[in-house]
Design a protein around this motif. Structure first.
Motif, PDB file in Angstrom:
ATOM      1  N   VAL A  12      -5.869 -13.025  13.106  1.00  0.00           N
ATOM      2  CA  VAL A  12      -6.068 -12.145  12.443  1.00  0.00           C
ATOM      3  C   VAL A  12      -5.097 -10.481  13.152  1.00  0.00           C
ATOM      4  CG1 VAL A  12      -7.749 -11.000  11.982  1.00  0.00           C
ATOM      5  CG2 VAL A  12      -6.603 -10.571  10.319  1.00  0.00           C
ATOM      6  N   GLN A  13      -4.552  -9.713  12.830  1.00  0.00           N
ATOM      7  CA  GLN A  13      -4.101  -8.514  13.375  1.00  0.00           C
ATOM      8  C   GLN A  13      -4.707  -7.805  13.564  1.00  0.00           C
ATOM      9  OE1 GLN A  13       0.202  -7.973  12.203  1.00  0.00           O
ATOM     10  NE2 GLN A  13       0.852  -8.912  14.030  1.00  0.00           N
ATOM     11  N   ALA A  14      -5.297  -6.705  14.591  1.00  0.00           N
ATOM     12  CA  ALA A  14      -6.243  -5.594  14.656  1.00  0.00           C
ATOM     13  C   ALA A  14      -5.423  -4.782  13.376  1.00  0.00           C
ATOM     14  CB  ALA A  14      -5.098  -4.324  15.997  1.00  0.00           C
ATOM     15  N   GLY A  15      -6.369  -4.400  12.826  1.00  0.00           N
ATOM     16  CA  GLY A  15      -6.559  -3.772  11.262  1.00  0.00           C
ATOM     17  C   GLY A  15      -6.603  -4.448  10.002  1.00  0.00           C
ATOM     18  N   GLY A  16      -6.386  -5.491  10.615  1.00  0.00           N
ATOM     19  CA  GLY A  16      -6.643  -6.727   9.194  1.00  0.00           C
ATOM     20  C   GLY A  16      -8.461  -6.760   8.723  1.00  0.00           C
ATOM     21  N   SER A  17      -7.717  -7.697   7.895  1.00  0.00           N
ATOM     22  CA  SER A  17      -9.717  -8.207   6.999  1.00  0.00           C
ATOM     23  C   SER A  17     -10.164  -9.561   7.472  1.00  0.00           C
ATOM     24  CB  SER A  17      -9.479  -7.023   6.085  1.00  0.00           C
ATOM     25  OG  SER A  17      -9.582  -6.026   5.657  1.00  0.00           O
TER      26      SER A  17
END
Length: 126
Positions: A12-17
């Motif tokens: 997952v990308q940073a900031g994701g969940s």
């Protein structure tokens, strides 16, 4: 002893969940304390979050407080870890752990828990 199987990890990308699941079998976990730990490469396994056997209390590492939420669904014999606002430093293998029945000790050490899953990898890209 209870058997635990984690799922839900991924990239997952940073900031994701992400939401991790820990499915238990062998016995009900409704009266077990449950926890999540994580281990990054070259580091020791560390506490992330825990929920008391009653479900009335939750505990979090300072590094995840306000971003992660642990919950349990006793009807499904499953524990969850909702992870929001993920950071690259959250990258690790995540492990589910159980201790019981009616465990009332500490939650922060790997030695507190007698049953462990095999882990699920979480990778957060920047």
């Amino acid at each position: 002893q209870v058997q635990l199987v984690e799922s839900g990890g991924g990239l997952v990308q940073a900031g994701g969940s992400l939401r991790l699941s820990c499915a238990a079998s062998g016995r009900t976990i409704s009266n077990y304390a449950m926890a999540w730990f994580r281990q990054a490469p070259g580091k020791e396994r560390e506490f992330v979050a825990a929920v008391s056997w009653s479900g009335g209390s939750t505990y979090y590492a300072d590094s995840v407080k306000g971003r992660f939420t642990i919950s349990r669904d006793n009807a499904k014999n499953t524990v969850y870890l909702q992870m929001n606002s993920l950071k690259p430093e959250d990258t690790a293998e995540y492990y589910c752990a159980a201790e019981g029945p009616y465990y009332s000790g500490t939650y922060y050490y790997t030695s507190d828990f007698g049953s462990w899953g095999q882990g699920t990898q979480v990778t957060v890209s920047s």
